[in-house]
Design an enzyme around this catalytic site. Sequence first.
Site, PDB file in Angstrom:
ATOM      1  N   ASP A  52       0.852  -1.189   0.000  1.00  0.00           N
ATOM      2  CA  ASP A  52       0.000   0.000   0.000  1.00  0.00           C
ATOM      3  C   ASP A  52       0.892   1.246   0.000  1.00  0.00           C
ATOM      4  O   ASP A  52       2.092   1.153   0.227  1.00  0.00           O
ATOM      5  CB  ASP A  52      -0.927   0.016   1.237  1.00  0.00           C
ATOM      6  N   ASP A  97       1.373   5.017   1.636  1.00  0.00           N
ATOM      7  CA  ASP A  97       0.943   5.909   2.715  1.00  0.00           C
ATOM      8  C   ASP A  97       1.527   7.295   2.516  1.00  0.00           C
ATOM      9  O   ASP A  97       2.657   7.449   2.043  1.00  0.00           O
ATOM     10  CB  ASP A  97       1.405   5.357   4.069  1.00  0.00           C
ATOM     11  N   ASP A 137       8.572   3.246  13.411  1.00  0.00           N
ATOM     12  CA  ASP A 137       9.165   2.103  14.111  1.00  0.00           C
ATOM     13  C   ASP A 137      10.622   1.823  13.709  1.00  0.00           C
ATOM     14  O   ASP A 137      11.529   1.952  14.518  1.00  0.00           O
ATOM     15  CB  ASP A 137       8.275   0.853  14.002  1.00  0.00           C
TER      16      ASP A 137
HETATM   17  P1  ATP Z   1       3.584  -3.248   4.902  1.00  0.00           P
HETATM   18  O1  ATP Z   1       2.503  -2.295   4.438  1.00  0.00           O
HETATM   19  O2  ATP Z   1       4.428  -3.789   3.827  1.00  0.00           O
HETATM   20  O3  ATP Z   1       3.068  -4.277   5.815  1.00  0.00           O
HETATM   21  P2  ATP Z   1       4.545  -0.924   6.257  1.00  0.00           P
HETATM   22  O4  ATP Z   1       5.902  -0.598   6.836  1.00  0.00           O
HETATM   23  O5  ATP Z   1       4.054  -0.033   5.185  1.00  0.00           O
HETATM   24  O6  ATP Z   1       4.621  -2.425   5.795  1.00  0.00           O
HETATM   25  P3  ATP Z   1       2.173  -0.222   7.646  1.00  0.00           P
HETATM   26  O7  ATP Z   1       1.465  -0.963   8.724  1.00  0.00           O
HETATM   27  O8  ATP Z   1       1.496  -0.026   6.338  1.00  0.00           O
HETATM   28  O9  ATP Z   1       3.538  -0.981   7.454  1.00  0.00           O
HETATM   29  O10 ATP Z   1       2.603   1.160   8.263  1.00  0.00           O
HETATM   30  C1  ATP Z   1       3.069   2.241   7.479  1.00  0.00           C
HETATM   31  C2  ATP Z   1       4.182   2.971   8.220  1.00  0.00           C
HETATM   32  O11 ATP Z   1       3.669   3.494   9.447  1.00  0.00           O
HETATM   33  C3  ATP Z   1       5.344   2.103   8.644  1.00  0.00           C
HETATM   34  O12 ATP Z   1       6.271   1.945   7.600  1.00  0.00           O
HETATM   35  C4  ATP Z   1       5.919   2.873   9.799  1.00  0.00           C
HETATM   36  O13 ATP Z   1       6.677   3.968   9.346  1.00  0.00           O
HETATM   37  C5  ATP Z   1       4.664   3.425  10.468  1.00  0.00           C
HETATM   38  N1  ATP Z   1       4.170   2.506  11.511  1.00  0.00           N
HETATM   39  C6  ATP Z   1       3.242   1.539  11.380  1.00  0.00           C
HETATM   40  N2  ATP Z   1       3.020   0.920  12.532  1.00  0.00           N
HETATM   41  C7  ATP Z   1       3.816   1.506  13.443  1.00  0.00           C
HETATM   42  C8  ATP Z   1       4.036   1.326  14.839  1.00  0.00           C
HETATM   43  N3  ATP Z   1       3.400   0.377  15.510  1.00  0.00           N
HETATM   44  N4  ATP Z   1       4.932   2.128  15.443  1.00  0.00           N
HETATM   45  C9  ATP Z   1       5.579   3.103  14.755  1.00  0.00           C
HETATM   46  N5  ATP Z   1       5.414   3.311  13.454  1.00  0.00           N
HETATM   47  C10 ATP Z   1       4.550   2.535  12.792  1.00  0.00           C
HETATM   48 MG    MG Z   2       2.217  -0.143   4.286  1.00  0.00          MG
END
Ligand code: ATP
Ligand code: MG
Length: 481
Positions: free
Chosen positions: A90, A92, A171
């Site tokens: 996705d 963001d 994170d």
């Molecule tokens: P994927 O979508 O591939 O699972 P992602 O890193 O994009 O991985 P998301 O859950 O979509 O994960 O979150 C988007 C972003 O938001 C992350 O890359 C991170 O920067 C931030 N994020 C998400 N969850 C947390 C958390 N629990 N603590 C801190 N930052 C977070």
């Molecule tokens: Mg994501």
Amino acid sequence: MYSYITAIAVLVLGGTLIFWLMRNRNQSNRHKPIVDPQKTIIPRDKHPVSRRHINDNALKVINRLNSQGYEAYLVGGCIRDLYLNLHPKDFDVATNASPEEVRRLFRNSRLIGRRFKLVHVLFGREMIEVATFRANHEQHHGQEKSRHSESGRILRDNVYGTMEDDAIRRDFTVNALYYDGRDFSVVDFCNGVDDIRTGTLRLIGDPVTRYHEDPVRMLRAIRFAAKLNFNMAPETEQPIRELGHLLRDIPAARLFDEVLKLLQSGQGVRTFELLREYQLFGPLFPATEHCLKEQDRHAGNLIVESLKSTDKRVRQNRPVTPAFLFAALLWAPMRRMARELMDQGMPPVPAFQQASMTVIANQCSHTAIPRRFSMMVRDIWDLQIRLERRQPKLIESLLEHPKFRAAYDFLVLREQSGENLSAAGQWWTEIQELDEHGRYAMIKSLSSHGGQKKQGHKRRRRRRKPRSDDTSSNNNQSGES
Ligand code: ATP
Ligand code: MG
């Protein structure tokens, strides 16, 4: 004498003051990420993130925000994945516009969340998530905007800040890269690009504090280590084994979602191994962990076989259902409980039904399984006994059963994991491949053996009665119901 008392008083007071200062220092450190953000801008010709691979709607959102005078970037997993030449799940967006301002700017948007306010901008079935830059909670004590639990967990997170603030609150360093649509550069505050190059997963700030703030970060560490094939930095991995218990405070609905992300993203086998290695599987699935610890060979095999099959389906872009996964994860504790009930004299069918209900209900307090899936888990389990028994009169209706396919797949997995089911899986494989005449013949040959089966079945039941402690035939459910 007088000076002696004064000296003692000064010592006691001094000691108390030092203790108080130390305690307060530790407390205030709890929520303070120890990181000094250094902004590095990587120009377009020095990074591999190409606009061609970025979702058009995501670009539209940042361009629109930029054109209205706001800062807006693509951030998080999408930039990390594009850096690694992977397909982002996705896209963001992070911006300095408030959620209300974003909402006003896009007609096709809606405000969501209380714990973490966001805007979803909708383009048909596609959605782009827009978050306002978040800041460290330290400078803001208003309960309306930010709240922590006793253990330091963030309960509400609506404190807005600058882009730097936003970066250090993410994170992992590799998840804190920002793509600027104005000059196509990538902005890195936490040396995320270096960590991408070396394949290192590093939590931003003090890991213990950050895991306390949100224990799900431990699960995310495992998920990304498996997905990206990265090594965790020593300080990131070291506290995990001691902090798994913090997951018990996380709402069960959120943990259900996390389990799906962990085990249904195409790296299920590796992720399961890592969860067990870092002692995070137990807090998620205590009853299953108990069976695994007791060296229940079939339990481990069945889970790995089901994850292998899930991983394969994900790679082939075929659908996967959480029901199948949970049926496999909870099969061992369900079977164990059913055996215990049978040992206490309960007949097999009610024993299996009661065990199914109890094991699912207990699991729901850890990972809330939505009802549509838990019902399907029970269907898959119920059908196992019938598929094993192969009663001639029921064969046609079993083949037509809406959950036949899932139950059959599950039966085959059980055989692959080492359970002895008298070749029932092979039998059902064959009958599905035959035309009407072939099926008829197979069912008929079953009928001609049916009398024998029934006799055997009766004999076993008669033998079992006086020996309520006999568990020798429990592995094979076929003759027991
Ligand atoms: P994927 O979508 O591939 O699972 P992602 O890193 O994009 O991985 P998301 O859950 O979509 O994960 O979150 C988007 C972003 O938001 C992350 O890359 C991170 O920067 C931030 N994020 C998400 N969850 C947390 C958390 N629990 N603590 C801190 N930052 C977070
Ligand atoms: Mg994501």
